[in-house]
Design a protein around this motif. Structure first.
Motif, PDB file in Angstrom:
ATOM      1  N   LEU A   2      12.918  47.666  21.459  1.00  0.00           N
ATOM      2  CA  LEU A   2      13.938  48.268  20.610  1.00  0.00           C
ATOM      3  C   LEU A   2      13.297  49.007  19.447  1.00  0.00           C
ATOM      4  CD1 LEU A   2      16.887  48.656  19.689  1.00  0.00           C
ATOM      5  CD2 LEU A   2      16.747  46.406  18.583  1.00  0.00           C
ATOM      6  N   SER A   3      12.281  48.422  18.853  1.00  0.00           N
ATOM      7  CA  SER A   3      11.624  49.061  17.725  1.00  0.00           C
ATOM      8  C   SER A   3      10.950  50.362  18.143  1.00  0.00           C
ATOM      9  CB  SER A   3      10.594  48.097  17.126  1.00  0.00           C
ATOM     10  OG  SER A   3       9.898  48.700  16.060  1.00  0.00           O
ATOM     11  N   MET A   4      10.256  50.349  19.277  1.00  0.00           N
ATOM     12  CA  MET A   4       9.583  51.589  19.735  1.00  0.00           C
ATOM     13  C   MET A   4      10.592  52.668  20.068  1.00  0.00           C
ATOM     14  SD  MET A   4       6.309  50.372  21.990  1.00  0.00           S
ATOM     15  CE  MET A   4       7.248  49.281  23.050  1.00  0.00           C
ATOM     16  N   ALA A   5      11.724  52.288  20.659  1.00  0.00           N
ATOM     17  CA  ALA A   5      12.737  53.288  21.003  1.00  0.00           C
ATOM     18  C   ALA A   5      13.251  54.005  19.766  1.00  0.00           C
ATOM     19  CB  ALA A   5      13.882  52.607  21.752  1.00  0.00           C
ATOM     20  N   GLN A   6      13.381  53.275  18.673  1.00  0.00           N
ATOM     21  CA  GLN A   6      13.869  53.897  17.449  1.00  0.00           C
ATOM     22  C   GLN A   6      12.783  54.708  16.743  1.00  0.00           C
ATOM     23  OE1 GLN A   6      15.344  50.542  15.258  1.00  0.00           O
ATOM     24  NE2 GLN A   6      17.345  50.576  16.265  1.00  0.00           N
ATOM     25  N   LEU A   7      11.548  54.204  16.792  1.00  0.00           N
ATOM     26  CA  LEU A   7      10.476  54.897  16.078  1.00  0.00           C
ATOM     27  C   LEU A   7      10.031  56.169  16.782  1.00  0.00           C
ATOM     28  CD1 LEU A   7       8.283  51.867  14.942  1.00  0.00           C
ATOM     29  CD2 LEU A   7       9.834  53.233  13.553  1.00  0.00           C
ATOM     30  N   GLN A   8      10.274  56.273  18.099  1.00  0.00           N
ATOM     31  CA  GLN A   8       9.807  57.449  18.837  1.00  0.00           C
ATOM     32  C   GLN A   8      10.835  58.565  18.867  1.00  0.00           C
ATOM     33  OE1 GLN A   8       8.606  55.968  22.664  1.00  0.00           O
ATOM     34  NE2 GLN A   8       6.575  55.374  21.946  1.00  0.00           N
ATOM     35  N   GLU A   9      11.981  58.398  18.186  1.00  0.00           N
ATOM     36  CA  GLU A   9      12.935  59.505  18.112  1.00  0.00           C
ATOM     37  C   GLU A   9      12.344  60.613  17.234  1.00  0.00           C
ATOM     38  OE1 GLU A   9      16.784  58.389  16.936  1.00  0.00           O
ATOM     39  OE2 GLU A   9      16.936  56.669  18.282  1.00  0.00           O
ATOM     40  N   PRO A  10      12.354  61.862  17.706  1.00  0.00           N
ATOM     41  CA  PRO A  10      11.757  62.958  16.918  1.00  0.00           C
ATOM     42  C   PRO A  10      12.586  63.255  15.676  1.00  0.00           C
ATOM     43  CG  PRO A  10      12.867  63.838  18.840  1.00  0.00           C
ATOM     44  CD  PRO A  10      12.915  62.355  18.997  1.00  0.00           C
ATOM     45  N   ALA A  11      11.883  63.682  14.665  1.00  0.00           N
ATOM     46  CA  ALA A  11      12.572  64.028  13.416  1.00  0.00           C
ATOM     47  C   ALA A  11      13.345  65.329  13.550  1.00  0.00           C
ATOM     48  CB  ALA A  11      11.563  64.141  12.280  1.00  0.00           C
ATOM     49  N   ALA A  37      16.363  61.098   9.566  1.00  0.00           N
ATOM     50  CA  ALA A  37      16.801  60.512   8.298  1.00  0.00           C
ATOM     51  C   ALA A  37      17.764  59.354   8.518  1.00  0.00           C
ATOM     52  CB  ALA A  37      17.462  61.581   7.425  1.00  0.00           C
ATOM     53  N   TYR A  38      18.453  59.334   9.677  1.00  0.00           N
ATOM     54  CA  TYR A  38      19.427  58.267   9.896  1.00  0.00           C
ATOM     55  C   TYR A  38      18.772  56.973  10.370  1.00  0.00           C
ATOM     56  CZ  TYR A  38      18.930  59.793  14.776  1.00  0.00           C
ATOM     57  OH  TYR A  38      18.429  60.140  15.994  1.00  0.00           O
ATOM     58  N   VAL A  39      17.477  56.969  10.703  1.00  0.00           N
ATOM     59  CA  VAL A  39      16.778  55.758  11.135  1.00  0.00           C
ATOM     60  C   VAL A  39      16.432  54.932   9.903  1.00  0.00           C
ATOM     61  CG1 VAL A  39      14.714  54.852  12.278  1.00  0.00           C
ATOM     62  CG2 VAL A  39      15.872  56.874  13.193  1.00  0.00           C
ATOM     63  N   LEU A  40      16.631  53.603  10.023  1.00  0.00           N
ATOM     64  CA  LEU A  40      16.354  52.716   8.898  1.00  0.00           C
ATOM     65  C   LEU A  40      14.889  52.808   8.493  1.00  0.00           C
ATOM     66  CD1 LEU A  40      18.347  49.465   9.835  1.00  0.00           C
ATOM     67  CD2 LEU A  40      18.998  51.275   8.246  1.00  0.00           C
ATOM     68  N   TYR A  80      15.720  47.937  12.997  1.00  0.00           N
ATOM     69  CA  TYR A  80      16.276  46.642  13.394  1.00  0.00           C
ATOM     70  C   TYR A  80      15.282  45.816  14.217  1.00  0.00           C
ATOM     71  CZ  TYR A  80      20.829  48.289  11.785  1.00  0.00           C
ATOM     72  OH  TYR A  80      21.864  48.737  11.012  1.00  0.00           O
ATOM     73  N   GLY A  81      14.539  46.470  15.100  1.00  0.00           N
ATOM     74  CA  GLY A  81      13.570  45.732  15.899  1.00  0.00           C
ATOM     75  C   GLY A  81      12.494  45.094  15.048  1.00  0.00           C
ATOM     76  N   GLN A  82      11.963  45.839  14.083  1.00  0.00           N
ATOM     77  CA  GLN A  82      10.934  45.272  13.195  1.00  0.00           C
ATOM     78  C   GLN A  82      11.498  44.142  12.334  1.00  0.00           C
ATOM     79  OE1 GLN A  82      10.065  49.327  11.607  1.00  0.00           O
ATOM     80  NE2 GLN A  82       7.907  48.734  11.863  1.00  0.00           N
ATOM     81  N   GLU A 108      19.437  45.133   4.828  1.00  0.00           N
ATOM     82  CA  GLU A 108      19.457  44.340   6.061  1.00  0.00           C
ATOM     83  C   GLU A 108      18.250  43.405   6.128  1.00  0.00           C
ATOM     84  OE1 GLU A 108      19.961  47.457   5.770  1.00  0.00           O
ATOM     85  OE2 GLU A 108      21.860  47.983   6.760  1.00  0.00           O
ATOM     86  N   ALA A 109      17.091  43.918   5.691  1.00  0.00           N
ATOM     87  CA  ALA A 109      15.893  43.081   5.722  1.00  0.00           C
ATOM     88  C   ALA A 109      16.014  41.909   4.747  1.00  0.00           C
ATOM     89  CB  ALA A 109      14.668  43.928   5.376  1.00  0.00           C
ATOM     90  N   PHE A 110      16.548  42.170   3.548  1.00  0.00           N
ATOM     91  CA  PHE A 110      16.693  41.099   2.567  1.00  0.00           C
ATOM     92  C   PHE A 110      17.590  39.983   3.103  1.00  0.00           C
ATOM     93  CE2 PHE A 110      19.074  39.151  -0.894  1.00  0.00           C
ATOM     94  CZ  PHE A 110      18.052  38.672  -1.702  1.00  0.00           C
ATOM     95  N   VAL A 111      18.735  40.347   3.670  1.00  0.00           N
ATOM     96  CA  VAL A 111      19.668  39.332   4.203  1.00  0.00           C
ATOM     97  C   VAL A 111      19.027  38.564   5.350  1.00  0.00           C
ATOM     98  CG1 VAL A 111      21.879  38.984   5.335  1.00  0.00           C
ATOM     99  CG2 VAL A 111      21.692  40.618   3.439  1.00  0.00           C
ATOM    100  N   SER A 112      18.419  39.276   6.276  1.00  0.00           N
ATOM    101  CA  SER A 112      17.845  38.622   7.448  1.00  0.00           C
ATOM    102  C   SER A 112      16.663  37.732   7.077  1.00  0.00           C
ATOM    103  CB  SER A 112      17.409  39.682   8.461  1.00  0.00           C
ATOM    104  OG  SER A 112      16.887  39.074   9.628  1.00  0.00           O
ATOM    105  N   PHE A 113      15.751  38.234   6.259  1.00  0.00           N
ATOM    106  CA  PHE A 113      14.565  37.455   5.887  1.00  0.00           C
ATOM    107  C   PHE A 113      14.946  36.230   5.057  1.00  0.00           C
ATOM    108  CE2 PHE A 113      11.796  41.556   5.967  1.00  0.00           C
ATOM    109  CZ  PHE A 113      11.939  41.599   7.336  1.00  0.00           C
TER     110      PHE A 113
END
Length: 457
Positions: A74-83, A136-139, A144-146, A194-199
């Motif tokens: 999931l993380s790679m799928a989001q990170l590999q989206e082109p800008a 820009a819309y990617v966290l 989320y995967g990370q 999201e990271a603060f709540v989850s962590f």
């Protein structure tokens, strides 16, 4: 009055000023000590396997690996989206970083702190690598995967380490994310909330589960200590019972032997020197045996235990009272007996305690009141028995005692065990009196135990 108020106000102002000056010193000392504390808490490669908890301890490692692979995909799928349309990411660095981050989850099963360092480092490097290369819309700085991968690492960490260490890891993780987002080259969707709540949730849940596990372990340890203490108390009570019976039986008979050996030469006409020598040897051996017995009793009574219930022991009864009195009369002591009331069988505990109290009182008369006359009185009542032993003034000084005895203590314990009372003390004519009131109906054991503990004697 105004001067007193002024002085008081001045002292308060001085104290406030001293506190204000001490606060920076305390804060400064804390800041200087912080690196050392963090280094001691988080700079370690120690192995810490997953604890055996009800469900998590039996979680197969393969399931954790599968979860890490799914989150990595999931993380790679989001990170590999082109800008921008028509551009493409170089997949090699991103794939390598995400794989290392997924590997940190597997490492956290055995070494949670090194796994946290690896996961945090990968979060930082990945955020720097993809800055400006994802839409820009990617966290950002983490998707989320990370967040899911690092959440698992923090949960596995909080299950093993103290809450303070888990909180330090959480703060440093959020600090890394905050600094990375602050220096980003272009705006992105904020992923810190999201990271603060989850962590935070992972750390709180992990710390709670760890606290519950530690509390259960301590409870088991306390139960084991309680069982050991119960066994120890049982042993001490048995030792106390043995000491009492040794004192009541053996010490009594040895005292009788010693006194008979001393009196015997005066009962025979013109005793031979051999007879006197043999009787002196008998007395000397009896005295030495009593001294050894006193030392043994001191060892057995090294830790007293509370009387609890009837003691199992040889059961002489008041039917043998005449035999006991006759044995003591053989030493040359004049003893009178008097029984009032209707003589009847009593409960075994009352019979045994009454016999032992009479036996010990007469032994004390022989040891501490030479030449005195004694009187034994038994009074049978409807709900109990009264035992009274009184002796007259001795006609000569008693020999020095080799040490403090336990006769009166044993009599008090026997009376208290039955819920009765024992009173001792000198009489107006210079003698000594022992009176015991023994009920035939045993009261509540807890009440008797409480009265025994509160008895100053």
């Amino acid at each position: 009055m105004s001067k007193v108020k002024a002085m008081t106000g001045g002292r308060m102002a001085d104290r406030l000023a001293e506190g204000a000056r001490a606060l920076p010193r305390t804060m400064g000392e804390g800041l200087r000590a912080a690196p050392g504390i963090l280094r001691a808490d988080l700079w370690t490669m120690a192995r810490d396997p997953l604890p055996r908890m009800r469900w998590l301890g039996r979680l197969p490692h393969g399931h954790v690996v599968l979860l890490a692979v799914l989150m990595a995909w999931l993380s790679m799928a989001q990170l590999q989206e082109p800008a921008r349309p028509g551009t493409a990411q170089d997949p090699v660095p991103v794939i390598g970083l995400v794989v290392l981050e997924a590997l940190a989850v597997q490492v956290a099963l055995t070494r949670p702190i090194p796994a946290w360092w690896l996961s945090t480092a990968m979060l930082l490097v990945t955020a720097l690598e993809v800055d400006g290369r994802v839409p820009a819309y990617v966290l950002y700085p983490w998707n989320y995967g990370q967040i899911a991968l690092h959440t698992v690492v923090l949960l596995l960490l909080a299950l093993r380490v103290r809450p303070r260490i888990a909180a330090e890891a959480l703060i440093l993780t959020l600090l890394v994310g905050t600094v990375t987002a602050a220096f980003a080259t272009r705006p992105h969707a904020d992923g810190l909330d999201e990271a603060f709540v989850s962590f935070t949730t992972a750390v709180v849940v992990g710390a709670a589960l760890r606290g519950r596990r530690v509390a259960r372990r301590r409870l088991v340890e306390q139960e084991e200590l309680t069982a050991e203490e119960r066994a120890r108390r049982t042993l001490l009570e048995e030792r106390n019972r043995i000491a009492r019976e040794l004192h009541d039986v053996v010490a009594h008979h040895m005292s009788v032997i010693s006194i008979q050996a001393q009196v015997a030469p005066h009962l025979a006409e013109n005793p031979s020197d051999d007879l006197k020598e043999n009787l002196a040897g008998i007395r000397q051996n009896a005295v030495e045996a009593l001294a050894e017995l006193r030392r043994v009793l001191g060892v057995l009574r090294s830790e007293d235990a509370l009387a609890d219930g009837a003691r199992h022991a040889p059961q002489p009864t008041l039917d043998r009272l005449d035999e006991l009195v006759g044995t003591v009369r053989g030493t040359g002591i004049t003893i009178l007996t008097d029984v009032t009331g209707e003589r009847r069988p009593l409960p075994p505990g009352v019979e045994l305690s009454a016999f032992r109290i009479v036996q010990e009182a007469l032994s004390n008369v022989m040891r501490h009141a030479p030449g005195a006359e004694a009187r034994v009185e038994l009074g049978y009542q409807r709900r109990g028995l009264t035992v009274r032993i009184v002796n007259t003034t001795p006609d000569r000084p008693a020999p020095p005692s080799p040490g403090a005895g336990h006769g009166l203590l044993g009599m008090r314990e026997r009376a208290a065990m039955l819920g009765g009372e024992l009173t001792t003390g000198p009489t107006p004519d210079g003698g000594y009196e022992v009176t015991a009131v023994l009920p035939t109906h045993h009261p509540d054991p807890s009440t008797a135990a409480t009265e025994t503990a509160e008895d100053p004697a």
